[in-house]
Design a protein around this motif. Structure first.
Motif, PDB file in Angstrom:
ATOM      1  N   GLN A 258     -34.537 -15.270 -50.702  1.00 28.44           N
ATOM      2  CA  GLN A 258     -34.812 -16.292 -51.372  1.00 28.44           C
ATOM      3  C   GLN A 258     -34.566 -17.713 -51.341  1.00 28.44           C
ATOM      4  OE1 GLN A 258     -37.238 -15.290 -54.079  1.00 28.44           O
ATOM      5  NE2 GLN A 258     -36.836 -13.098 -52.851  1.00 28.44           N
ATOM      6  N   GLY A 259     -33.655 -18.031 -50.129  1.00 29.07           N
ATOM      7  CA  GLY A 259     -33.612 -19.310 -50.096  1.00 29.07           C
ATOM      8  C   GLY A 259     -32.457 -19.970 -50.577  1.00 29.07           C
ATOM      9  N   ALA A 260     -31.764 -20.866 -50.238  1.00 35.20           N
ATOM     10  CA  ALA A 260     -30.433 -21.404 -50.704  1.00 35.20           C
ATOM     11  C   ALA A 260     -30.878 -22.553 -51.436  1.00 35.20           C
ATOM     12  CB  ALA A 260     -29.694 -21.839 -49.461  1.00 35.20           C
ATOM     13  N   GLN A 261     -29.921 -22.903 -52.317  1.00 30.56           N
ATOM     14  CA  GLN A 261     -30.297 -24.112 -53.579  1.00 30.56           C
ATOM     15  C   GLN A 261     -28.638 -24.819 -53.712  1.00 30.56           C
ATOM     16  OE1 GLN A 261     -31.920 -22.097 -57.004  1.00 30.56           O
ATOM     17  NE2 GLN A 261     -33.830 -22.624 -56.173  1.00 30.56           N
ATOM     18  N   LEU A 262     -28.940 -25.981 -53.827  1.00 25.57           N
ATOM     19  CA  LEU A 262     -27.950 -26.978 -54.367  1.00 25.57           C
ATOM     20  C   LEU A 262     -28.253 -27.699 -55.591  1.00 25.57           C
ATOM     21  CD1 LEU A 262     -25.264 -28.708 -54.445  1.00 25.57           C
ATOM     22  CD2 LEU A 262     -26.302 -30.188 -52.959  1.00 25.57           C
ATOM     23  N   ASN A 263     -27.502 -26.957 -56.865  1.00 24.02           N
ATOM     24  CA  ASN A 263     -27.737 -27.462 -58.304  1.00 24.02           C
ATOM     25  C   ASN A 263     -29.115 -27.328 -58.468  1.00 24.02           C
ATOM     26  OD1 ASN A 263     -25.122 -28.168 -58.735  1.00 24.02           O
ATOM     27  ND2 ASN A 263     -25.558 -30.376 -58.118  1.00 24.02           N
TER      28      ASN A 263
ATOM     29  N   PRO B  87     -15.963 -27.613 -58.054  1.00 22.74           N
ATOM     30  CA  PRO B  87     -15.561 -27.889 -59.341  1.00 22.74           C
ATOM     31  C   PRO B  87     -15.647 -29.391 -59.729  1.00 22.74           C
ATOM     32  CG  PRO B  87     -13.649 -27.015 -58.659  1.00 22.74           C
ATOM     33  CD  PRO B  87     -14.900 -26.642 -57.532  1.00 22.74           C
ATOM     34  N   ILE B  88     -14.965 -30.310 -58.519  1.00 18.16           N
ATOM     35  CA  ILE B  88     -14.834 -31.652 -58.718  1.00 18.16           C
ATOM     36  C   ILE B  88     -16.076 -32.378 -58.740  1.00 18.16           C
ATOM     37  CG2 ILE B  88     -13.622 -33.664 -57.538  1.00 18.16           C
ATOM     38  CD1 ILE B  88     -11.584 -31.689 -58.861  1.00 18.16           C
ATOM     39  N   ARG B  89     -16.830 -32.046 -57.952  1.00 18.95           N
ATOM     40  CA  ARG B  89     -18.026 -32.876 -57.767  1.00 18.95           C
ATOM     41  C   ARG B  89     -19.435 -32.129 -58.575  1.00 18.95           C
ATOM     42  NH1 ARG B  89     -15.808 -32.451 -52.987  1.00 18.95           N
ATOM     43  NH2 ARG B  89     -15.043 -34.411 -51.985  1.00 18.95           N
ATOM     44  N   SER B  90     -18.956 -31.125 -59.178  1.00 19.99           N
ATOM     45  CA  SER B  90     -20.012 -30.019 -60.062  1.00 19.99           C
ATOM     46  C   SER B  90     -21.058 -29.896 -58.911  1.00 19.99           C
ATOM     47  CB  SER B  90     -20.527 -31.054 -61.248  1.00 19.99           C
ATOM     48  OG  SER B  90     -19.404 -31.007 -61.939  1.00 19.99           O
ATOM     49  N   GLU B  91     -20.739 -29.515 -57.574  1.00 20.35           N
ATOM     50  CA  GLU B  91     -21.768 -29.157 -56.781  1.00 20.35           C
ATOM     51  C   GLU B  91     -21.962 -27.737 -56.794  1.00 20.35           C
ATOM     52  OE1 GLU B  91     -22.854 -32.727 -54.045  1.00 20.35           O
ATOM     53  OE2 GLU B  91     -21.309 -31.368 -53.273  1.00 20.35           O
ATOM     54  N   LEU B  92     -23.057 -27.086 -57.214  1.00 14.61           N
ATOM     55  CA  LEU B  92     -23.301 -25.515 -57.035  1.00 14.61           C
ATOM     56  C   LEU B  92     -24.296 -25.040 -56.099  1.00 14.61           C
ATOM     57  CD1 LEU B  92     -22.518 -22.823 -58.541  1.00 14.61           C
ATOM     58  CD2 LEU B  92     -24.560 -23.135 -59.749  1.00 14.61           C
ATOM     59  N   PHE B  93     -23.637 -24.486 -54.907  1.00 17.50           N
ATOM     60  CA  PHE B  93     -24.530 -24.013 -53.843  1.00 17.50           C
ATOM     61  C   PHE B  93     -24.397 -22.459 -54.134  1.00 17.50           C
ATOM     62  CE2 PHE B  93     -21.812 -27.618 -52.238  1.00 17.50           C
ATOM     63  CZ  PHE B  93     -22.667 -28.203 -51.480  1.00 17.50           C
TER      64      PHE B  93
ATOM     65  N   ALA C 184     -21.155 -24.641 -46.902  1.00  9.73           N
ATOM     66  CA  ALA C 184     -22.207 -25.081 -47.729  1.00  9.73           C
ATOM     67  C   ALA C 184     -22.702 -26.643 -47.111  1.00  9.73           C
ATOM     68  CB  ALA C 184     -21.311 -25.209 -49.008  1.00  9.73           C
ATOM     69  N   TYR C 185     -22.207 -27.398 -46.606  1.00 10.22           N
ATOM     70  CA  TYR C 185     -22.440 -28.509 -46.110  1.00 10.22           C
ATOM     71  C   TYR C 185     -23.363 -28.387 -44.896  1.00 10.22           C
ATOM     72  CZ  TYR C 185     -19.288 -31.360 -48.951  1.00 10.22           C
ATOM     73  OH  TYR C 185     -18.845 -31.963 -50.073  1.00 10.22           O
ATOM     74  N   VAL C 186     -23.089 -27.451 -44.086  1.00 13.58           N
ATOM     75  CA  VAL C 186     -24.080 -27.018 -43.108  1.00 13.58           C
ATOM     76  C   VAL C 186     -25.482 -26.600 -43.660  1.00 13.58           C
ATOM     77  CG1 VAL C 186     -24.668 -25.568 -41.072  1.00 13.58           C
ATOM     78  CG2 VAL C 186     -22.280 -26.450 -41.378  1.00 13.58           C
ATOM     79  N   ALA C 187     -25.273 -25.918 -44.515  1.00 16.36           N
ATOM     80  CA  ALA C 187     -26.757 -25.460 -45.318  1.00 16.36           C
ATOM     81  C   ALA C 187     -27.288 -26.623 -45.899  1.00 16.36           C
ATOM     82  CB  ALA C 187     -26.089 -24.485 -46.309  1.00 16.36           C
ATOM     83  N   ALA C 188     -26.614 -27.684 -46.366  1.00 19.22           N
ATOM     84  CA  ALA C 188     -27.234 -28.673 -46.814  1.00 19.22           C
ATOM     85  C   ALA C 188     -27.805 -29.824 -45.933  1.00 19.22           C
ATOM     86  CB  ALA C 188     -26.478 -29.311 -47.907  1.00 19.22           C
ATOM     87  N   GLY C 189     -27.398 -29.597 -44.764  1.00 21.27           N
ATOM     88  CA  GLY C 189     -27.703 -30.662 -43.420  1.00 21.27           C
ATOM     89  C   GLY C 189     -26.681 -31.722 -43.456  1.00 21.27           C
TER      90      GLY C 189
ATOM     91  N   ALA D 134     -17.929 -18.273 -61.449  1.00 19.62           N
ATOM     92  CA  ALA D 134     -17.762 -19.552 -60.573  1.00 19.62           C
ATOM     93  C   ALA D 134     -17.201 -20.800 -61.417  1.00 19.62           C
ATOM     94  CB  ALA D 134     -18.430 -19.716 -59.549  1.00 19.62           C
ATOM     95  N   ARG D 135     -17.966 -20.797 -62.619  1.00 15.69           N
ATOM     96  CA  ARG D 135     -17.712 -21.932 -63.502  1.00 15.69           C
ATOM     97  C   ARG D 135     -16.555 -21.641 -64.362  1.00 15.69           C
ATOM     98  NH1 ARG D 135     -21.572 -25.830 -63.206  1.00 15.69           N
ATOM     99  NH2 ARG D 135     -23.848 -25.257 -62.611  1.00 15.69           N
ATOM    100  N   ALA D 136     -16.460 -20.455 -64.594  1.00 13.19           N
ATOM    101  CA  ALA D 136     -15.109 -20.082 -65.537  1.00 13.19           C
ATOM    102  C   ALA D 136     -13.932 -20.626 -64.792  1.00 13.19           C
ATOM    103  CB  ALA D 136     -15.268 -18.716 -66.009  1.00 13.19           C
ATOM    104  N   ALA D 137     -14.145 -20.135 -63.352  1.00 16.83           N
ATOM    105  CA  ALA D 137     -12.933 -20.393 -62.483  1.00 16.83           C
ATOM    106  C   ALA D 137     -12.780 -21.749 -62.091  1.00 16.83           C
ATOM    107  CB  ALA D 137     -12.975 -19.849 -60.974  1.00 16.83           C
ATOM    108  N   GLY D 138     -13.896 -22.612 -62.171  1.00  9.44           N
ATOM    109  CA  GLY D 138     -13.680 -24.099 -62.018  1.00  9.44           C
ATOM    110  C   GLY D 138     -13.204 -24.614 -63.043  1.00  9.44           C
ATOM    111  N   THR D 139     -13.289 -24.346 -64.305  1.00 10.06           N
ATOM    112  CA  THR D 139     -12.652 -24.857 -65.286  1.00 10.06           C
ATOM    113  C   THR D 139     -11.178 -24.693 -65.457  1.00 10.06           C
ATOM    114  OG1 THR D 139     -14.548 -24.329 -67.080  1.00 10.06           O
ATOM    115  CG2 THR D 139     -12.454 -24.981 -67.908  1.00 10.06           C
TER     116      THR D 139
END
Length: 258
Positions: free
Chosen positions: A131-136, A119-125, A193-198, A12-17
């Motif tokens: 195992q749960g969900a994470q943001l950065n 990739p614009i906000r560098s937010e990785l969901f 992703a925004y639903v997951a993050a509340g 994902a990061r390679a694609a983001g670049t």
């Protein structure tokens, strides 16, 4: 981090670049029409190729389903990667900085790993099943409203099939009068992703593809949210429609969407 999720993050990061580099000169990027209001750019194609190449370095026998390249069979049919290299292509083309890379892994038909990368906000969901969900790297949880009152919801319009707008408008009218407000931002992956993050309390859309929602579906589930189709069925991945949020929000949306 699960080893397969780690590889997905690298991809994902390679694609983001590639995407960020293209976005800096988005007016010069070659664009083609795939259908009514449906576009693909050279950046979409390059990003998808980079994702597949990165994953194949570690898992050469896995299968793939990509928005641009279609399905690629592999020797190990237990694993299939579902890829949308640039979810929000129209935003990208118009210079709107709201789009994402979406990568999900199915293991024996079940969603197992997921990445949505802005990739614009560098937010990785991210999420791994069970195992749960994470943001950065920080745990995220979906909101838990008791009903639709004062909720902020996200949706997508049937812009590829405008004959469906009348039906959509009827449900939109009912939902709008019950909720706080509605957003329409143009990326299903980020909506989920925004639903997951509340950030959003719920989301619904019809006319979406498997690669639009695969990663986001797992991330919402692992953040404690519910994901269904418009009838309340719990397997929306191939249905072309999705509802996401807390149990109460999904229940409130489904009653207007059936």
């Amino acid at each position: 981090m699960h080893p397969m999720l780690n590889i997905a993050v690298r991809a994902a990061r390679a694609a983001g670049t590639i995407i960020v580099r293209g976005f800096e000169k988005h007016n010069e990027v070659a664009t083609e029409s795939k259908g009514l209001n449906d576009y693909v750019t050279q950046v979409d194609k390059e990003a998808e190729q980079a994702i597949i190449a990165k994953i194949q370095q570690s898992f050469p026998n896995h299968c793939f389903m990509g928005e641009e390249s279609g399905e690629t069979a592999g020797a190990d049919t237990d694993f299939q990667w579902i890829i949308d290299p640039l979810d929000g292509t129209t935003n990208f083309i118009k210079g709107i900085p709201h789009f994402a890379v979406s990568i999900a892994l199915l293991h024996k038909g079940r969603l197992d790993q997921a990445v949505v990368f802005d990739p614009i906000r560098s937010e990785l969901f991210t999420a791994s099943r069970g195992q749960g969900a994470q943001l950065n790297g920080y745990r995220i949880r979906a909101s838990k409203p008791r009903d639709l009152t004062e909720t902020i919801l996200a949706t997508g319009m049937p812009f590829k099939n405008k004959a469906k707008f009348g039906e959509y408008a009827l449900s939109l009218n009912k939902i709008f009068h019950e909720c706080g407000d509605i957003r329409r931002a143009g990326s299903a992956a980020l909506d989920l992703a925004y639903v997951a993050a509340g950030r959003h309390d719920g989301y619904w859309e019809r006319g979406i593809k498997t690669w639009d929602i695969a990663a986001g579906e797992l991330i919402v589930r692992e953040a404690g949210g519910l994901v269904t189709d418009f009838k309340g069925g719990n397997d929306p991945l191939y249905s072309g429609e999705i509802v996401a949020g807390s149990a109460k929000v999904v229940q409130g949306l489904v009653k207007h969407l059936k």
